[in-house]
Scaffold this active site. Structure first.
Site, PDB file in Angstrom:
ATOM      1  N   ASP A  13      34.888  19.840 -33.495  1.00 12.74           N
ATOM      2  CA  ASP A  13      35.007  19.739 -32.029  1.00 12.74           C
ATOM      3  C   ASP A  13      34.363  20.883 -31.251  1.00 12.74           C
ATOM      4  O   ASP A  13      34.719  21.096 -30.096  1.00 12.74           O
ATOM      5  CB  ASP A  13      36.506  19.667 -31.659  1.00 12.74           C
ATOM      6  CG  ASP A  13      36.789  18.460 -30.783  1.00 12.74           C
ATOM      7  OD1 ASP A  13      36.068  17.452 -30.926  1.00 12.74           O
ATOM      8  OD2 ASP A  13      37.710  18.534 -29.951  1.00 12.74           O
ATOM      9  N   GLY A  15      31.167  21.076 -30.595  1.00  9.73           N
ATOM     10  CA  GLY A  15      29.992  20.613 -29.869  1.00  9.73           C
ATOM     11  C   GLY A  15      28.785  20.347 -30.750  1.00  9.73           C
ATOM     12  O   GLY A  15      27.647  20.306 -30.263  1.00  9.73           O
ATOM     13  N   LYS A  16      29.008  20.100 -32.037  1.00  5.33           N
ATOM     14  CA  LYS A  16      27.880  19.824 -32.942  1.00  5.33           C
ATOM     15  C   LYS A  16      27.097  18.594 -32.494  1.00  5.33           C
ATOM     16  O   LYS A  16      25.869  18.582 -32.534  1.00  5.33           O
ATOM     17  CB  LYS A  16      28.371  19.566 -34.378  1.00  5.33           C
ATOM     18  CG  LYS A  16      28.991  20.743 -35.065  1.00  5.33           C
ATOM     19  CD  LYS A  16      29.316  20.435 -36.511  1.00  5.33           C
ATOM     20  CE  LYS A  16      30.276  19.280 -36.690  1.00  5.33           C
ATOM     21  NZ  LYS A  16      31.613  19.519 -36.127  1.00  5.33           N
ATOM     22  N   THR A  17      27.821  17.548 -32.088  1.00  2.15           N
ATOM     23  CA  THR A  17      27.120  16.310 -31.724  1.00  2.15           C
ATOM     24  C   THR A  17      26.317  16.497 -30.443  1.00  2.15           C
ATOM     25  O   THR A  17      25.161  16.053 -30.360  1.00  2.15           O
ATOM     26  CB  THR A  17      28.130  15.154 -31.571  1.00  2.15           C
ATOM     27  OG1 THR A  17      28.814  14.993 -32.825  1.00  2.15           O
ATOM     28  CG2 THR A  17      27.448  13.861 -31.195  1.00  2.15           C
ATOM     29  N   LYS A  33      23.685  11.768 -39.460  1.00  9.82           N
ATOM     30  CA  LYS A  33      25.056  12.246 -39.727  1.00  9.82           C
ATOM     31  C   LYS A  33      25.452  11.608 -41.051  1.00  9.82           C
ATOM     32  O   LYS A  33      25.863  10.445 -41.106  1.00  9.82           O
ATOM     33  CB  LYS A  33      25.975  11.783 -38.595  1.00  9.82           C
ATOM     34  CG  LYS A  33      27.459  12.012 -38.841  1.00  9.82           C
ATOM     35  CD  LYS A  33      27.960  13.261 -38.178  1.00  9.82           C
ATOM     36  CE  LYS A  33      29.452  13.441 -38.413  1.00  9.82           C
ATOM     37  NZ  LYS A  33      29.990  14.627 -37.742  1.00  9.82           N
ATOM     38  N   ARG A  47      27.247   7.973 -30.527  1.00  8.48           N
ATOM     39  CA  ARG A  47      27.382   8.890 -29.385  1.00  8.48           C
ATOM     40  C   ARG A  47      26.052   9.547 -29.058  1.00  8.48           C
ATOM     41  O   ARG A  47      25.697   9.711 -27.888  1.00  8.48           O
ATOM     42  CB  ARG A  47      28.461   9.934 -29.662  1.00  8.48           C
ATOM     43  CG  ARG A  47      29.869   9.322 -29.586  1.00  8.48           C
ATOM     44  CD  ARG A  47      30.957  10.361 -29.742  1.00  8.48           C
ATOM     45  NE  ARG A  47      30.771  11.478 -28.864  1.00  8.48           N
ATOM     46  CZ  ARG A  47      30.862  12.761 -29.246  1.00  8.48           C
ATOM     47  NH1 ARG A  47      31.121  13.058 -30.497  1.00  8.48           N
ATOM     48  NH2 ARG A  47      30.678  13.717 -28.374  1.00  8.48           N
ATOM     49  N   ALA A 106      29.683  17.187 -41.412  1.00  7.40           N
ATOM     50  CA  ALA A 106      31.056  16.800 -41.089  1.00  7.40           C
ATOM     51  C   ALA A 106      31.879  18.077 -41.068  1.00  7.40           C
ATOM     52  O   ALA A 106      32.149  18.671 -42.102  1.00  7.40           O
ATOM     53  CB  ALA A 106      31.574  15.838 -42.150  1.00  7.40           C
ATOM     54  N   PRO A 188      25.785  25.383 -21.516  1.00  8.06           N
ATOM     55  CA  PRO A 188      26.975  25.429 -20.664  1.00  8.06           C
ATOM     56  C   PRO A 188      27.643  24.057 -20.601  1.00  8.06           C
ATOM     57  O   PRO A 188      27.029  23.054 -20.999  1.00  8.06           O
ATOM     58  CB  PRO A 188      26.395  25.811 -19.287  1.00  8.06           C
ATOM     59  CG  PRO A 188      24.997  25.324 -19.325  1.00  8.06           C
ATOM     60  CD  PRO A 188      24.539  25.382 -20.757  1.00  8.06           C
TER      61      PRO A 188
HETATM   62  N1  LIG Z   1      28.200  21.413 -23.339  1.00  3.34           N
HETATM   63  C1  LIG Z   1      29.111  20.458 -23.167  1.00  3.34           C
HETATM   64  N2  LIG Z   1      29.328  19.934 -21.945  1.00  3.34           N
HETATM   65  C2  LIG Z   1      30.257  18.973 -21.750  1.00  3.34           C
HETATM   66  N3  LIG Z   1      31.027  18.442 -22.730  1.00  3.34           N
HETATM   67  C3  LIG Z   1      30.851  18.927 -23.966  1.00  3.34           C
HETATM   68  C4  LIG Z   1      29.890  19.933 -24.249  1.00  3.34           C
HETATM   69  N4  LIG Z   1      29.940  20.204 -25.568  1.00  3.34           N
HETATM   70  C5  LIG Z   1      30.885  19.406 -26.087  1.00  3.34           C
HETATM   71  N5  LIG Z   1      31.443  18.631 -25.133  1.00  3.34           N
HETATM   72  C6  LIG Z   1      32.509  17.646 -25.333  1.00  3.34           C
HETATM   73  O1  LIG Z   1      33.467  18.225 -26.226  1.00  3.34           O
HETATM   74  C7  LIG Z   1      33.873  17.294 -27.198  1.00  3.34           C
HETATM   75  C8  LIG Z   1      33.516  17.796 -28.590  1.00  3.34           C
HETATM   76  O2  LIG Z   1      32.100  17.863 -28.719  1.00  3.34           O
HETATM   77  P1  LIG Z   1      31.347  17.227 -29.977  1.00  3.34           P
HETATM   78  O3  LIG Z   1      31.792  15.843 -30.224  1.00  3.34           O
HETATM   79  O4  LIG Z   1      29.895  17.472 -29.764  1.00  3.34           O
HETATM   80  O5  LIG Z   1      31.939  18.175 -31.121  1.00  3.34           O
HETATM   81  P2  LIG Z   1      31.661  18.070 -32.696  1.00  3.34           P
HETATM   82  O6  LIG Z   1      31.634  19.470 -33.189  1.00  3.34           O
HETATM   83  O7  LIG Z   1      30.491  17.218 -32.956  1.00  3.34           O
HETATM   84  O8  LIG Z   1      32.972  17.337 -33.224  1.00  3.34           O
HETATM   85  P3  LIG Z   1      33.182  16.628 -34.680  1.00  3.34           P
HETATM   86  O9  LIG Z   1      33.675  17.721 -35.564  1.00  3.34           O
HETATM   87  O10 LIG Z   1      34.216  15.582 -34.389  1.00  3.34           O
HETATM   88  O11 LIG Z   1      31.865  16.045 -35.136  1.00  3.34           O
HETATM   89  C9  LIG Z   1      33.217  15.956 -26.849  1.00  3.34           C
HETATM   90  O12 LIG Z   1      34.091  15.206 -26.058  1.00  3.34           O
HETATM   91  C10 LIG Z   1      32.007  16.394 -26.041  1.00  3.34           C
HETATM   92  O13 LIG Z   1      31.588  15.401 -25.153  1.00  3.34           O
HETATM   93 MG   LIG Z   2      30.258  15.510 -34.142  1.00  2.00          MG
END
Ligand SMILES: Nc1ncnc2c1ncn2[C@@H]1O[C@H](COP(=O)(O)OP(=O)(O)OP(=O)(O)O)[C@@H](O)[C@H]1O
Ligand SMILES: [Mg+2]
Length: 218
Positions: A13, A15-17, A33, A47, A106, A188
């Site tokens: 969570d 923000g990797k995606t 992925k 996504r 993951a 940001p």
């Molecule tokens: N820069 C940003 N601006 C706005 N929202 C963000 C930003 N970065 C992340 N988010 C939001 O925060 C949440 C987590 O981000 P994301 O899904 O990219 O994390 P992740 O590391 O890929 O999670 P996972 O471990 O489930 O793959 C999502 O709802 C995403 O839309």
């Molecule tokens: Mg992700």
């Protein structure tokens, strides 16, 4: 220059995606992925497709299908066990794409893919350099320094850090100093998570130059 890299996070969570979508857009890359846990909402591939506003055809071409898709939003080793599946490393071999490739892991580095196989073992096998996505704010120092230590311990090349979230006055400098890794840039919070906002963020982030430098481009 071979613009193929692994996007790993200091945690789930972080923000990797979103960062993977940014890099996929900026580099004109394929996205993969390999192991998706949790299919509600379609998973990270869908996504990224939505974040980049891709057509169904573009999704087919640029966003490679997962090697494993598990329903449960839990650690891969357990998600696989719940479905009676043994995750095989051969199925995780990198897809042969001609140009840039962004691979989203993951979870973090020490997440088990199996009880005898960690995410970081698989990263070592892939042999691609890592971009580490970290939170910009409180909590990032410990998580990020631990992750960098784990990468260094296994001699896995680290291109640098991308800090996701509100800009922080002290963390970028402290992370650079204590980890020895470059901070490639920051992303940001974006009020509208969509392709236009990501394209603008790419332009202003300086990530292109930083990544090219880290990847050894002339
Ligand atoms: N820069 C940003 N601006 C706005 N929202 C963000 C930003 N970065 C992340 N988010 C939001 O925060 C949440 C987590 O981000 P994301 O899904 O990219 O994390 P992740 O590391 O890929 O999670 P996972 O471990 O489930 O793959 C999502 O709802 C995403 O839309
Ligand atoms: Mg992700």
């Amino acid at each position: 220059m071979r613009q193929q890299l692994i996007v790993c996070g200091t945690d789930t969570d972080v923000g990797k995606t979103v960062v993977s979508a940014l890099l996929t857009l900026g580099l004109g890359a394929h996205y993969w992925k390999p192991v998706q846990c949790g299919l509600e909402g379609g998973g990270d591939r869908d996504r990224v497709g939505r974040l980049l506003g891709l057509s169904a055809e573009q999704i087919q071409q640029r966003l490679l299908p997962e090697a494993y898709r598990f329903s449960a939003p839990v650690s891969p080793h357990w998600a696989a066990e719940l479905e009676g599946v043994r995750l095989e490393q051969e199925r995780l071999d990198l897809p042969a794409v001609p140009g840039p490739l962004v691979v989203e892991t993951a979870g973090g580095l020490l997440v088990p893919l199996r009880r005898d196989l960690m995410q970081i073992d698989q990263i070592q096998r892939w042999g691609l350099p890592v971009v580490l996505v970290a939170r910009s704010g409180l909590g990032t120092l410990n998580h990020t320094l631990l992750s960098v230590e784990a990468l260094r311990h296994r001699h896995i090349p680290l291109l640098g850090l991308i800090l996701n979230g509100p800009p922080h006055a002290d963390n970028p400098g402290t992370l650079r100093e204590l980890s020895g890794a470059p901070v490639l840039g920051g992303l940001p919070p974006l009020p509208q998570l969509e392709a236009a906002a990501l394209a603008e963020a790419w332009q202003t982030s300086g990530l292109h130059a930083a990544l090219c430098g880290a990847l050894g481009a002339p």
